[in-house]
Design a protein around this motif. Structure first.
Motif, PDB file in Angstrom:
ATOM      1  N   GLN A   1       0.821  -1.216   0.000  1.00  0.00           N
ATOM      2  CA  GLN A   1       0.000   0.000   0.000  1.00  0.00           C
ATOM      3  C   GLN A   1       0.856   1.268   0.000  1.00  0.00           C
ATOM      4  OE1 GLN A   1      -2.473  -1.522   3.521  1.00  0.00           O
ATOM      5  NE2 GLN A   1      -4.062  -0.675   2.214  1.00  0.00           N
ATOM      6  N   GLY A   2       2.043   1.155  -0.521  1.00  0.00           N
ATOM      7  CA  GLY A   2       2.962   2.283  -0.615  1.00  0.00           C
ATOM      8  C   GLY A   2       3.926   2.052  -1.766  1.00  0.00           C
ATOM      9  N   GLN A   3       4.872   2.965  -1.926  1.00  0.00           N
ATOM     10  CA  GLN A   3       5.763   2.938  -3.082  1.00  0.00           C
ATOM     11  C   GLN A   3       7.178   2.463  -2.771  1.00  0.00           C
ATOM     12  OE1 GLN A   3       5.552   6.561  -5.560  1.00  0.00           O
ATOM     13  NE2 GLN A   3       4.028   7.331  -4.109  1.00  0.00           N
ATOM     14  N   VAL A   4       7.479   2.167  -1.526  1.00  0.00           N
ATOM     15  CA  VAL A   4       8.863   1.914  -1.130  1.00  0.00           C
ATOM     16  C   VAL A   4       9.465   0.734  -1.882  1.00  0.00           C
ATOM     17  CG1 VAL A   4      10.369   1.268   0.783  1.00  0.00           C
ATOM     18  CG2 VAL A   4       8.563   2.967   1.134  1.00  0.00           C
ATOM     19  N   LEU A   5       8.804  -0.419  -1.860  1.00  0.00           N
ATOM     20  CA  LEU A   5       9.369  -1.612  -2.497  1.00  0.00           C
ATOM     21  C   LEU A   5       9.539  -1.404  -4.001  1.00  0.00           C
ATOM     22  CD1 LEU A   5       7.441  -4.456  -0.634  1.00  0.00           C
ATOM     23  CD2 LEU A   5       9.786  -3.686  -0.250  1.00  0.00           C
ATOM     24  N   GLU A   6       8.542  -0.832  -4.634  1.00  0.00           N
ATOM     25  CA  GLU A   6       8.623  -0.606  -6.075  1.00  0.00           C
ATOM     26  C   GLU A   6       9.748   0.361  -6.417  1.00  0.00           C
ATOM     27  OE1 GLU A   6       5.168  -0.142  -9.239  1.00  0.00           O
ATOM     28  OE2 GLU A   6       5.541   1.772  -8.240  1.00  0.00           O
ATOM     29  N   ARG A   7       9.861   1.446  -5.687  1.00  0.00           N
ATOM     30  CA  ARG A   7      10.887   2.449  -5.978  1.00  0.00           C
ATOM     31  C   ARG A   7      12.296   1.930  -5.709  1.00  0.00           C
ATOM     32  NH1 ARG A   7       9.888   8.044  -6.434  1.00  0.00           N
ATOM     33  NH2 ARG A   7       7.682   8.552  -6.661  1.00  0.00           N
ATOM     34  N   LEU A   8      12.441   1.083  -4.682  1.00  0.00           N
ATOM     35  CA  LEU A   8      13.760   0.554  -4.345  1.00  0.00           C
ATOM     36  C   LEU A   8      14.081  -0.737  -5.084  1.00  0.00           C
ATOM     37  CD1 LEU A   8      13.934   1.221  -0.485  1.00  0.00           C
ATOM     38  CD2 LEU A   8      14.781   2.643  -2.365  1.00  0.00           C
ATOM     39  N   GLY A   9      13.086  -1.291  -5.772  1.00  0.00           N
ATOM     40  CA  GLY A   9      13.329  -2.482  -6.573  1.00  0.00           C
ATOM     41  C   GLY A   9      13.404  -3.778  -5.785  1.00  0.00           C
ATOM     42  N   HIS A  10      12.673  -3.889  -4.684  1.00  0.00           N
ATOM     43  CA  HIS A  10      12.679  -5.099  -3.867  1.00  0.00           C
ATOM     44  C   HIS A  10      11.388  -5.889  -4.072  1.00  0.00           C
ATOM     45  CE1 HIS A  10      16.335  -4.049  -1.779  1.00  0.00           C
ATOM     46  NE2 HIS A  10      15.848  -2.851  -1.484  1.00  0.00           N
ATOM     47  N   SER A  11      11.496  -7.215  -3.939  1.00  0.00           N
ATOM     48  CA  SER A  11      10.339  -8.093  -4.129  1.00  0.00           C
ATOM     49  C   SER A  11       9.536  -8.306  -2.855  1.00  0.00           C
ATOM     50  CB  SER A  11      10.801  -9.458  -4.656  1.00  0.00           C
ATOM     51  OG  SER A  11      11.443  -9.342  -5.898  1.00  0.00           O
TER      52      SER A  11
END
Length: 438
Positions: free
Chosen positions: A220-230
């Motif tokens: 529900q946020g952008q952290v994983l997508e922006r940092l490239g983590h699964s």
């Protein structure tokens, strides 16, 4: 708990050396089941509206009970409407014991109005399919495993969040909520009874003991997508306070009441909402404060509002910062009310302290991500979750998967099937370790 923070019964000495294979895991139809569940409460905006005890919610919970039974689980409701699916331990197992508490996974199926189809539902669907998969591949576990479809988390219909997990852990009881009303004036207890639950139903009481709780959820946020983590491994969950603030003035004619003589409740509320933003910005990250709803009365274009009610949500990872922010906001509200000759009242609906997740389970998740060659990121959750209710009662952990563009509580909420399956694999391995390990 042992000194490392791990739950003693979870110990498997050679788990890293004995990495289980997951044959045919890619055949698990996770996305298809999420699409099926989203049909209950599908709305014209393309999202899902499934509120506690409403028709869509009732139909979804009953359909999930049938689905659990089809998947080889024993389905059971409690008086609050929480639904458990159980995979019983092998009674002949040397590890099985009447004193062993079950390992539970799951999440909630209620939604916000016009929400997405992944929030909460992903953890429920993944839990059901994980237990089915483990039973098919490995038979009965050495320790009982359960999946729970919690009856409520969002607080979207009644001003009370986490009713499902709070009733299970004994943090809240019916007397705490029975007189609450929804926007249509329906009492909480009446809605519960009409849905077939409550103390007069034939279901067991909600409060129960569990050995551990594991929640799989979209970020529900952008952290994983922006940092490239699964995978996101949640270290802590923010604390929250939620309020209803009522501003009372005097309704009057919009054309004949001079500006300087008005007791305009809506104008006062507007100034207060501006103060919320100003104070939150001054506090800085990671504090957030939100006014998501305002209701004027009488709500007519040519009448000065005599009353206005607005919501307030404050979050931070430190309780002291939450308390300080609320103190500053209340002082500002009081000053504004005096300046406008208005009356001020407020009611606190939720106060949940920030809480750290279980260190031992976090370490196990990190090890599993290494085994699966999944890039992981340890992070705090800015959204509240049932896991923060369970953690004081039992070892608890959360696993996140990325959300596309960080969008949630919105029909555009989306997570790729590949990311959904990566989280599923982590959950399966974790449940295998705790349910089947020595």
């Amino acid at each position: 708990m042992n000194e490392s923070g791990r739950y003693a019964s979870f110990n498997t000495n050679d788990f890293l050396a004995k990495v289980i294979s997951l044959p045919d895991v890619e055949k698990v139809e996770l996305q298809a089941m999420l699409d099926w569940l989203a049909g209950y409460g599908a709305d014209e905006q393309g999202g899902v509206t499934r509120l506690l005890y409403d028709r869509a919610w009732c139909d979804a919970q009953q359909a999930l009970a049938v689905k659990m039974q089809e998947k080889g689980l024993t389905a059971e409701f409690d008086q609050s409407g929480n639904l458990f699916g159980t995979l019983l331990a092998d009674p002949d197992s040397s590890a099985a014991s009447a004193h062993d508490l079950p390992i539970v996974t799951g999440s909630h199926i209620d939604s916000v109005v016009h929400g997405g189809k992944y929030d909460g539902a992903y953890g429920v669907v993944a839990g059901i399919l994980a237990l089915e998969y483990l039973q098919q591949q490995f038979g009965a576990p050495r320790r009982t495993l359960q999946v729970v479809s919690l009856c409520e988390e969002e607080g979207s219909r009644f001003p009370f969040a986490y009713w499902g997990s709070r009733s299970i852990t004994g943090v809240a009881h019916l007397h705490d909520v029975r007189e609450l009303q929804d926007a249509g004036g329906v009492r909480f207890e009446d809605a519960m009874t009409q849905a077939g639950f409550g103390p007069d139903s034939h279901y067991r009481a909600a409060e129960r003991k569990i050995g551990a709780f594991i929640e799989l959820h979209i970020e529900q946020g952008q952290v994983l997508e922006r940092l490239g983590h699964s995978i996101g491994i949640v270290s802590a969950i923010v604390g929250q306070k939620r309020f209803s603030v009522t501003v009372s003035g005097e309704a009057n004619h919009a054309g004949t009441t001079p500006m300087i003589w008005r007791k305009d409740a809506l104008a006062g509320a507007a100034d207060m909402i501006s103060a919320v933003r100003r104070i939150a910005l001054q506090a800085g990250q990671p504090l957030v404060a939100t006014v998501g709803q305002i209701i004027p009365d009488p709500g007519v274009g040519n009448v000065v509002a005599g009353r206005a009610v607005f919501s307030l949500d404050i979050r931070h990872i430190q309780q002291e910062s939450i308390e300080q922010c609320w103190k500053q906001m209340l002082e500002a509200f009081t000053t504004i009310a005096e300046e406008h000759q208005l009356e001020l009242d407020w009611e606190e609906h939720l106060s949940v302290a920030p809480i750290a997740m279980n260190a031992g389970i976090i370490q196990d998740i990190q090890e599993i991500c290494i085994q699966e060659q999944l890039s992981s990121h340890t992070m705090a959750s800015g959204a509240g979750h049932d896991s923060q209710i369970f953690q004081p009662a039992c070892p608890t952990a959360m696993v996140f998967v990325p959300s596309s563009s960080g969008i949630s509580h919105n029909p555009l909420e989306f997570t790729t099937e590949e990311d959904l399956m990566r989280g599923f694999r982590v959950l399966v391995r974790l449940l295998y370790k705790y349910g089947y390990g020595s």
